[in-house]
Scaffold this active site. Structure first.
Site, PDB file in Angstrom:
ATOM      1  CG  HIS A   1      40.737 -47.748 -58.162  1.00 10.33           C
ATOM      2  ND1 HIS A   1      40.469 -46.584 -57.902  1.00 10.33           N
ATOM      3  CD2 HIS A   1      40.422 -48.698 -56.887  1.00 10.33           C
ATOM      4  CE1 HIS A   1      39.646 -46.743 -56.516  1.00 10.33           C
ATOM      5  NE2 HIS A   1      39.555 -47.837 -55.904  1.00 10.33           N
TER       6      HIS A   1
ATOM      7  NE  ARG B   1      42.779 -52.141 -53.598  1.00  9.26           N
ATOM      8  CZ  ARG B   1      41.749 -51.399 -53.518  1.00  9.26           C
ATOM      9  NH1 ARG B   1      41.183 -51.420 -52.303  1.00  9.26           N
ATOM     10  NH2 ARG B   1      41.051 -50.907 -54.500  1.00  9.26           N
TER      11      ARG B   1
ATOM     12  NE  ARG C   1      37.304 -53.175 -57.159  1.00 10.85           N
ATOM     13  CZ  ARG C   1      37.513 -52.005 -56.258  1.00 10.85           C
ATOM     14  NH1 ARG C   1      38.780 -51.454 -56.012  1.00 10.85           N
ATOM     15  NH2 ARG C   1      36.675 -51.767 -55.352  1.00 10.85           N
TER      16      ARG C   1
ATOM     17  CD  GLU D   1      32.947 -51.594 -51.617  1.00 15.90           C
ATOM     18  OE1 GLU D   1      33.120 -50.690 -52.457  1.00 15.90           O
ATOM     19  OE2 GLU D   1      33.878 -51.896 -50.823  1.00 15.90           O
TER      20      GLU D   1
ATOM     21  CG  HIS E   1      37.119 -48.901 -59.598  1.00 18.15           C
ATOM     22  ND1 HIS E   1      35.724 -49.037 -60.176  1.00 18.15           N
ATOM     23  CD2 HIS E   1      36.801 -48.973 -58.186  1.00 18.15           C
ATOM     24  CE1 HIS E   1      34.912 -49.189 -59.149  1.00 18.15           C
ATOM     25  NE2 HIS E   1      35.496 -49.319 -57.992  1.00 18.15           N
TER      26      HIS E   1
HETATM   27  C1  SIN Z   1      35.060 -48.321 -54.526  1.00 15.99           C
HETATM   28  O1  SIN Z   1      34.396 -47.567 -53.839  1.00 15.99           O
HETATM   29  O2  SIN Z   1      34.502 -48.987 -55.534  1.00 15.99           O
HETATM   30  C2  SIN Z   1      36.407 -48.452 -54.282  1.00 15.99           C
HETATM   31  C3  SIN Z   1      36.597 -49.029 -52.911  1.00 15.99           C
HETATM   32  C4  SIN Z   1      38.111 -49.867 -53.233  1.00 15.99           C
HETATM   33  O3  SIN Z   1      38.921 -49.445 -54.146  1.00 15.99           O
HETATM   34  O4  SIN Z   1      38.477 -50.268 -52.288  1.00 15.99           O
END
Ligand code: SIN
Length: 527
Positions: free
Chosen positions: A339, A374, A280, A115, A234
């Site tokens: 989010h 975060r 993010r 991620e 998000h």
């Molecule tokens: C996601 O799966 O994109 C969200 C994961 C998160 O917010 O930690």
């Protein structure tokens, strides 16, 4: 108001942190205040990506901590990042023992997703995109089989009782607030684990009840709130007109999905060397700019996953199907949505809030792990780590009663005041419009003025007062932070202040002073 005393530890909430803490406190008796049937309504159950943990031999907690600090834009507490990342592996092994069916490799390892802003693939997952729901199911199964845990399903906490400066109980009512008069439940310790604030925004990925009530309740009781202004948006909530907006997990971009606009342009490459896997906040701002420009941003999974998305990301595929999108053929329209609240009730490394008798874990807390931005999948990890820390600290400092605690029995009398739906809608709209991805003094003052009016007009609903308290803290914190840092972007102060980043600490009283000053300055300018 009726007052019931119990020897049970009172846990407010029923998400991952609450369930895990209840299990870690066993056999110590606890009572959980759960607004919905267990498993429903908690943000953790909706988490798609998973839990970040350095499980690969080539990875390390130090590298995970370094990524956490660097994503957090100068305001992560490095000691907290070291503590949490060090404990991550142990919690994954514990969840495995408790029955979580993590995706495993043929040689018995863990399948790890990549991620954004992680320098390693280190997100432990379940059935592709169902980590939250599956971990919750395993914990609920354990909770149901643990006799020391009593769950009051269908009850809602609205206020804290404070006696001589110490938290001594919680006011609760039936979740349908129009149906019951409140009752105070007094216990030896209160653990708040009732989630964040995303639902204070009209565009959110959070479940409907997650509207800042727990943070607001603590703030109204006098607790210090840290980093209130840091709200994470998000980047890839699905823009399909649903409230809440379904999430298209960041792990899709980890698998190579790209972001394009209606002209077919891949806009992230020009903005950051990591393109779609930039931090993010960077991706959220880029998508927001595309939305503002009318360019209709979309997540394109066609080349990266094709028809395999259905097997690999079943939740995302289901959300697409119910909105008439076939992601193997069509890109998915996306927009940034509130989010995760990095801010929350200030807690120390033992999970203690500033008020004695009060502990906090999960998104309601602000431990210093997340800073201004975060790192993906650190949210569930923090909830697990601090749930255990809280349980251990409560067990260490609250004397155990000799007898087994009797179950709490409550018969609610008729009465109660629900939050006014139109006022809630107006609050959520103003938060999205004026306290969203990009902020400025004029918009924040407008928001603070609206929140003050709504708060005054609906003083009879404690739930709505809790929402307004958290909204005030977010907007006042954003007004006072005259810089851009991480997820907090000020159009009128586009750069970070020089020097190391500072965390913020506010009480509700101080936030209201900031609000009054902002409103009065604007009024003077207009006259
Ligand atoms: C996601 O799966 O994109 C969200 C994961 C998160 O917010 O930690």
């Amino acid at each position: 108001m009726e007052r019931i005393s119990t020897d049970r530890i009172v846990i407010v909430g029923a998400g991952m942190g609450a369930l895990y803490a209840a299990l870690k406190l066993a056999p110590r008796p606890v009572v959980m205040i759960s607004p919905e049937p267990l498993g429903d309504g908690a943000s953790s159950a909706w988490a798609q990506g998973g839990v970040a943990a350095a499980m690969d031999v080539a990875d390390s907690p130090a590298s995970h901590a370094e990524d956490t600090v660097s994503a957090g834009a100068g305001t992560v507490d490095p000691g907290v990042a070291a503590l949490v990342t060090q404990e991550a592996r142990d919690h994954i092994l514990d969840l495995t023992r408790l029955g979580t069916p993590f995706d495993r490799t043929e040689d018995g390892g863990y399948v790890l997703s990549r991620e954004a802003a992680h320098s390693f693939a280190r997100v432990v997952r379940v059935k592709g995109d169902q980590a939250g729901a599956e971990i919750m199911a395993a914990l609920i199964d354990q909770v149901r089989r643990t006799p020391s845990i009593q769950v009051l399903e269908g009850t809602l906490a609205t206020e804290l009782e404070v006696t001589d400066g110490r938290v001594t109980g919680v006011t609760i009512c039936e979740s349908d607030e129009s149906r019951s008069a409140p009752v105070t439940l007094a216990g030896p310790a209160v653990l708040l684990a009732g989630g964040g604030s995303g639902g204070l925004y009209a565009l959110t990925t959070n479940p409907p009840r997650i509207r800042g009530q727990v943070i607001g309740m603590a703030a109204r009781a006098g607790a210090v709130i840290a980093d209130a202004e840091f709200v994470q948006f998000h980047p890839t909530a699905m823009d399909v007109g649903e409230d809440p907006a379904p999430l298209a997990t960041e792990a899709l971009r980890g698998e190579g999905a790209i972001l394009i606009n209606r002209h077919g342009e891949r806009f992230m490459q020009a903005l950051h060397p990591d393109a779609e896997l930039a931090p993010r906040d960077v991706v959220a701002r880029a998508i927001f700019a595309e939305v503002q420009a009318g360019n209709r941003p979309m997540l394109d999974t066609r080349d990266a996953l094709g028809a395999a998305i259905k097997a690999q990301f079943p939740s995302v595929a289901d959300y697409c199907a119910r909105n008439g999108i076939d992601p193997a053929v069509d890109p998915i329209p996306v927009a940034p949505a509130a989010h995760y609240h990095m801010g929350g009730i200030a807690t120390d490394t033992r999970g203690r809030a500033s008020l004695p008798g009060l502990w906090v874990c999960g998104e309601a807390s602000s431990t210093g792990l997340h800073g201004a931005n975060r790192l993906a999948s650190n949210g569930l990890l923090e909830a697990l780590v601090y749930a255990r820390i809280c349980a251990e600290n409560i067990a260490a400092v609250i004397p155990q009663v000799a007898k087994a605690a009797a179950p709490v029995e409550i018969t609610f009398a008729p009465g109660g005041t629900p939050p006014a739906p139109l006022a809630v809608d107006e609050l959520r709209q103003v938060m999205t419009r004026d306290v969203g991805v990009v902020r400025d003094a004029a918009g924040l003052t407008r928001a603070l003025t609206t929140i003050a009016r709504l708060e005054q007009a609906h003083g009879d609903s404690p739930s709505f007062q809790n929402m307004c308290a958290t909204a005030t803290l977010i907007a006042a914190g954003a007004f006072a932070r005259k810089e851009s840092r991480g997820a907090h972007e000020r159009a009128d102060y586009p750069a970070p202040l020089p020097g190391p980043g500072q965390r913020s600490n506010l009480t509700l009283t101080k936030a209201r002073v900031i609000r009054a000053a902002a409103i009065s300055t604007t009024t003077q300018e207009l006259t």
